[in-house]
Design a protein around this motif. Structure first.
Motif, PDB file in Angstrom:
ATOM      1  N   THR A  97      44.311  35.641  36.584  1.00  0.00           N
ATOM      2  CA  THR A  97      45.601  36.001  37.180  1.00  0.00           C
ATOM      3  C   THR A  97      45.438  36.333  38.655  1.00  0.00           C
ATOM      4  O   THR A  97      46.283  35.976  39.488  1.00  0.00           O
ATOM      5  CB  THR A  97      46.221  37.194  36.423  1.00  0.00           C
ATOM      6  N   HIS A  98      44.329  37.006  38.983  1.00  0.00           N
ATOM      7  CA  HIS A  98      44.046  37.346  40.380  1.00  0.00           C
ATOM      8  C   HIS A  98      43.812  36.089  41.212  1.00  0.00           C
ATOM      9  O   HIS A  98      44.362  35.936  42.313  1.00  0.00           O
ATOM     10  CB  HIS A  98      42.815  38.261  40.441  1.00  0.00           C
ATOM     11  N   VAL A  99      43.034  35.176  40.668  1.00  0.00           N
ATOM     12  CA  VAL A  99      42.743  33.911  41.343  1.00  0.00           C
ATOM     13  C   VAL A  99      44.027  33.114  41.564  1.00  0.00           C
ATOM     14  O   VAL A  99      44.275  32.578  42.652  1.00  0.00           O
ATOM     15  CB  VAL A  99      41.712  33.101  40.519  1.00  0.00           C
ATOM     16  N   ALA A 100      44.861  33.043  40.536  1.00  0.00           N
ATOM     17  CA  ALA A 100      46.115  32.279  40.627  1.00  0.00           C
ATOM     18  C   ALA A 100      47.022  32.829  41.716  1.00  0.00           C
ATOM     19  O   ALA A 100      47.668  32.067  42.455  1.00  0.00           O
ATOM     20  CB  ALA A 100      46.835  32.302  39.279  1.00  0.00           C
ATOM     21  N   LEU A 118      47.454  41.023  39.326  1.00  0.00           N
ATOM     22  CA  LEU A 118      46.685  41.367  38.124  1.00  0.00           C
ATOM     23  C   LEU A 118      47.673  41.454  36.966  1.00  0.00           C
ATOM     24  O   LEU A 118      48.871  41.667  37.183  1.00  0.00           O
ATOM     25  CB  LEU A 118      45.962  42.706  38.299  1.00  0.00           C
ATOM     26  N   PRO A 119      47.211  41.267  35.747  1.00  0.00           N
ATOM     27  CA  PRO A 119      48.138  41.394  34.615  1.00  0.00           C
ATOM     28  C   PRO A 119      48.879  42.726  34.633  1.00  0.00           C
ATOM     29  O   PRO A 119      48.337  43.748  35.082  1.00  0.00           O
ATOM     30  CB  PRO A 119      47.211  41.288  33.399  1.00  0.00           C
ATOM     31  N   THR A 120      50.099  42.700  34.155  1.00  0.00           N
ATOM     32  CA  THR A 120      50.917  43.915  34.130  1.00  0.00           C
ATOM     33  C   THR A 120      50.530  44.824  32.965  1.00  0.00           C
ATOM     34  O   THR A 120      51.075  45.913  32.812  1.00  0.00           O
ATOM     35  CB  THR A 120      52.409  43.563  34.025  1.00  0.00           C
ATOM     36  N   TYR A 121      49.592  44.358  32.139  1.00  0.00           N
ATOM     37  CA  TYR A 121      49.090  45.136  31.002  1.00  0.00           C
ATOM     38  C   TYR A 121      47.591  45.417  31.204  1.00  0.00           C
ATOM     39  O   TYR A 121      46.976  44.867  32.133  1.00  0.00           O
ATOM     40  CB  TYR A 121      49.323  44.356  29.704  1.00  0.00           C
ATOM     41  N   ALA A 122      47.032  46.218  30.336  1.00  0.00           N
ATOM     42  CA  ALA A 122      45.610  46.575  30.446  1.00  0.00           C
ATOM     43  C   ALA A 122      44.737  45.326  30.427  1.00  0.00           C
ATOM     44  O   ALA A 122      44.959  44.397  29.645  1.00  0.00           O
ATOM     45  CB  ALA A 122      45.225  47.503  29.299  1.00  0.00           C
ATOM     46  N   THR A 173      46.442  47.229  37.249  1.00  0.00           N
ATOM     47  CA  THR A 173      47.536  46.453  36.663  1.00  0.00           C
ATOM     48  C   THR A 173      48.520  46.036  37.752  1.00  0.00           C
ATOM     49  O   THR A 173      48.682  46.734  38.754  1.00  0.00           O
ATOM     50  CB  THR A 173      48.292  47.254  35.590  1.00  0.00           C
ATOM     51  N   SER A 174      49.161  44.923  37.539  1.00  0.00           N
ATOM     52  CA  SER A 174      50.195  44.342  38.407  1.00  0.00           C
ATOM     53  C   SER A 174      49.624  43.748  39.698  1.00  0.00           C
ATOM     54  O   SER A 174      49.797  42.570  39.974  1.00  0.00           O
ATOM     55  CB  SER A 174      51.299  45.343  38.724  1.00  0.00           C
ATOM     56  N   TYR A 175      48.967  44.599  40.497  1.00  0.00           N
ATOM     57  CA  TYR A 175      48.344  44.131  41.736  1.00  0.00           C
ATOM     58  C   TYR A 175      47.082  44.948  41.986  1.00  0.00           C
ATOM     59  O   TYR A 175      46.986  46.111  41.589  1.00  0.00           O
ATOM     60  CB  TYR A 175      49.287  44.289  42.942  1.00  0.00           C
TER      61      TYR A 175
END
Length: 366
Positions: free
Chosen positions: A149-152, A290-294, A300-302
């Motif tokens: 998610t971070h890469v995307a 970053l994912p909004t979940y654990a 999370t989120s960013y």
């Protein structure tokens, strides 16, 4: 180039009549009037680009000519309203805001993120992910690790949506192809499957923020298949602070990317070696989604992460913008590599320097 290479603007003194102005233009030769602004006594003329500067010099020596100038190019300035954009030093470092005045890319160009998955309903990615497929040992295509998610987000988070971060590739879309499990590991064969799948489903760029020290003929053959089908593969050089070959980045079928600090020095962890590392890009404390979940990354989120994994998607995003203008992968590769900024380590730590998105896009439009 910030002016039209085939146009000259001539400003005449207020007392010069139209007939005299045209006589001067005709006397110089090789000029064609394409526009006039009578109230300013200005004439816009076309000229062969190779003669531009000499004709300007000749014109400036005529009595009655007030000034001669280039016909400069002005562009609408896209300023991201994403609230975290000012903290995205990597985007600013590689000249992204000027690059967006050349192109924001095409929605028909897809970046395949081969990674731990991408959170498909992340608010800053939901409008970008067009396809998901899982080749990993994980039971879900979603990203429980956080890395993918971070890469995307670095490559192509939604830009100018009053939310979070900006992605480099504004219009191109994301293909979520999960080839690493939730711990961040995956098999050569899984990655090879992902490369083939991405190629067959319309990817134009493949981002591989992954790798290892063992070579694989299967993976190399998959990357050759992608290249043969007009797909550009970008791979992280690895984080061992070593010059030992790291795969798939070391394969000639990939554009390999090292990581830089904000001052353009090599990140302490980044692999290096001009014989196999092609270019460098920002890779330390890079803010992204970053994912909004654990997830395994902690935030999370960013959040900010460091690694050649973060440097790679800057190059993948740039490649997507460039392929929106020219579908020839070889032209894009050449333009990326020949427009880099020379930094300490160019030619020794990396074959080329730091990517320059604006210069690369201008080069591809020549």
């Amino acid at each position: 180039m910030n002016y039209y290479p085939n146009r000259i603007v001539i400003g005449f003194q207020s007392g010069v009549s139209p007939s005299t102005a045209l006589q001067i233009i005709q006397q110089v030769g090789g000029l064609t009037v394409i526009d006039t602004i009578p109230v300013l006594n200005v004439y816009v003329v076309s000229v062969l680009p190779s003669l531009l500067n000499i004709k300007m010099t000749i014109l400036s020596n005529f009595s009655g000519v007030r000034y001669v100038e280039y016909d400069g190019i002005l562009s609408a300035q896209l300023t991201p309203n994403d609230p975290l954009f000012p903290q995205q030093w990597g985007l600013l470092k590689i000249n992204s805001t000027r690059a967006w005045n050349v192109t924001r890319g095409s929605t028909l160009v897809n970046i395949a993120i081969l990674d731990t998955g991408v959170q498909t309903n992340h608010p800053d990615l939901v409008d970008k992910v067009i396809l998901s497929h899982n080749f990993s040992a994980s039971s879900t295509v979603q990203d429980l690790n956080g890395h993918g998610t971070h890469v995307a987000g670095i490559a192509a988070a939604t830009t100018r949506n009053d939310l979070g971060v900006a992605g480099l590739a504004i219009n191109p879309k994301i293909m979520n192809i999960k080839v690493l499990d939730d711990s961040g590991s995956g098999a050569f064969s899984d990655v090879a499957q992902g490369v083939v799948y991405a190629t067959q489903n319309g990817a134009k760029v493949i981002n591989l923020s992954l790798g290892g020290t063992l070579a694989s003929a299967t993976l190399q053959n998959a990357l050759q298949y992608a290249k043969d089908n007009g797909v550009l593969s970008v791979a992280a050089a690895g984080n061992q602070n070593s010059s030992n070959l790291f795969y798939p980045a070391a394969y000639v079928q990939c554009l390999s990317v090292a990581a830089l600090n904000q001052d353009d020095t090599k990140a302490s962890f980044s692999n290096h070696g001009a014989s196999w590392v092609d270019v460098a890009a920002p890779g330390v404390n890079i803010l992204s989604t970053l994912p909004t979940y654990a997830n395994s990354q902690g935030g999370t989120s960013y959040g900010s992460l460091s690694g050649t994994s973060m440097a790679g998607p800057f190059v993948a995003g740039l490649a997507a913008l460039m392929l929106s203008l020219d579908s020839n992968v070889n032209n894009v590769l050449n333009a990326i590599q020949t427009t880099t900024v020379s930094i300490n380590g160019t030619g020794t730590l990396y074959q080329r320097g730091r990517i320059n998105t604006y210069a690369a896009l201008l080069k591809i439009t020549e």
